[in-house]
Design a protein around this motif. Sequence first.
Motif, PDB file in Angstrom:
ATOM      1  N   GLN A 110       0.823  -1.361  -0.409  1.00  0.00           N
ATOM      2  CA  GLN A 110       0.087   0.250  -0.116  1.00  0.00           C
ATOM      3  C   GLN A 110       0.806   1.179  -0.127  1.00  0.00           C
ATOM      4  O   GLN A 110       2.389   1.400   0.622  1.00  0.00           O
ATOM      5  CB  GLN A 110      -0.994  -0.094   0.952  1.00  0.00           C
ATOM      6  N   ARG A 134      -4.842   1.893  -0.063  1.00  0.00           N
ATOM      7  CA  ARG A 134      -4.481   0.314  -1.644  1.00  0.00           C
ATOM      8  C   ARG A 134      -3.335   0.484  -2.558  1.00  0.00           C
ATOM      9  O   ARG A 134      -3.095   1.011  -2.146  1.00  0.00           O
ATOM     10  CB  ARG A 134      -5.770   1.038  -2.050  1.00  0.00           C
ATOM     11  N   ASN A 135      -2.998  -0.896  -2.504  1.00  0.00           N
ATOM     12  CA  ASN A 135      -1.981  -1.131  -4.043  1.00  0.00           C
ATOM     13  C   ASN A 135      -2.195   0.347  -5.234  1.00  0.00           C
ATOM     14  O   ASN A 135      -3.221   0.606  -5.731  1.00  0.00           O
ATOM     15  CB  ASN A 135      -2.402  -2.346  -4.215  1.00  0.00           C
ATOM     16  N   ASN A 369      -4.541  -4.683  -2.138  1.00  0.00           N
ATOM     17  CA  ASN A 369      -3.982  -4.043  -1.370  1.00  0.00           C
ATOM     18  C   ASN A 369      -2.676  -4.637  -0.797  1.00  0.00           C
ATOM     19  O   ASN A 369      -2.087  -4.724   0.147  1.00  0.00           O
ATOM     20  CB  ASN A 369      -4.716  -4.327   0.280  1.00  0.00           C
TER      21      ASN A 369
END
Length: 466
Positions: A110, A134-135, A369
């Motif tokens: 993240q 989030r990623n 994530n």
Amino acid sequence: MGVMDGVSGRLGRRGGWSRGGVVIAAVLLGGCGDDDGTTPLQGGPDLDQELAGVLSTQEVRPVVPPAAQDPRLVELGRNLFFEKEISGRRNISCGTCHHPLLGSADGQSQSRGQGAVGLGPARRHVDGSIFLPRNTLSVWNRGVAGWDTMFWDGRLSGNLTDGYVSPAGDATPQDFSSALAAFSIIPVTPDEEMRGFPGEPDVFGNPNEMADLTNDDFAQIWPLVVARAMGVEKYRAELLALFPGTAEADISIVHLGEALGAFMIDAFTMLDTPFDRYLAGNTDALSDAAKRGALLFYGRASCSSCHSGALQTDFGFHNVAAPQVGTGKGDEAPFDHGLGRVTGVQSDRFKFRTPSLRNIELEGPWMHNGAYASLEDTVRHHLDPVAALSAYDDRQVEPELQGTYQQNSEELLSTLAPELAVKGDPLKDEEVADLMAFLSALTDPRSLNLMHLIPDSVPSGLPVAD
């Protein structure tokens, strides 16, 4: 640690990136597989014949690349992409999170936003511990026609014909040529991303004129970003020259977005993978292992139920029961309801957009994530989410996020995508290896070294390096 040191370390931990092949004859040559759902292990013409039939049946065709972009607009967009002047504190650029040497993402589970310094896995917090929830998604091939949905939760979508919907609501500009261009102007607005927090000065100690606005003040933030760009004479001159007939007072965030979109289309369109060559008719472009993997992918393993077509995405939203690890998002934190946050529909909770698998091995960590540090573990999760959740170990995410795994999976599994079900027997280890060979064949070799995209300097004079 320098940029190349950080990337080399990441490559080393993964043992290198394979350049295996993948390619499919353009005509229907045969049947779609054995009746029992198994995949033949023999190579040669029979394997090509079966794969040609499967790909024809699923209408997997060569990808039509986007139109060529104006080189002058691309160069303007390139500078803006690495330009920190357009961030509130003059400390973050688009390239901080979408770096050419990090798979057009940032190599973190993240992302670390404001309060952090450095690039990719070497990026560290210095002023608090602010993780974005989030990623970071890659931007590979986002200019291909039909790619009209952005972000993990789809909160921005549309096209020039049908119009655009975004978090800005009625303030969303409608003149963008693509969803990618529309997407490019969103990250400048959140305080935890590019805009900065109240009370925090810029890198020179000067006040940040954007900081006291809120994340919802899009219509007030964007003119301030434009003013930053127009305050640099080179950007001012180029914007006026590239959009003739536009008065200086009418240069808007749309013009900056168009330049950024043109650069990303030009720089990150990667459609010369072994799989593309196979689709074009070169049956030698794929190894037998990759061909067997493709048969599994588009067949018994059910991957193409969601990762369909030649870009391996249906652009839809599915709950794959990704481990709920990390900060979570909004009121439901430490959970993240994904699409359900946008629609408010309970059955949409935990659904996230199906990512394309092009250059997928360059994009880790994986999931919305960054829950998995290994692509193979990510694949195995899809093959058996229940077992994967029970065995999940969150020591593979950033140290600050370890211990955050939410093990209560009842609600998560209640809306699990039925498309994930493997047809027939579970895959054997050697079949998983074939599947990985196919995924490796989705990597465009040109993507492995994009150092040439990074400018030595930008017009503002601010540093390019993070």
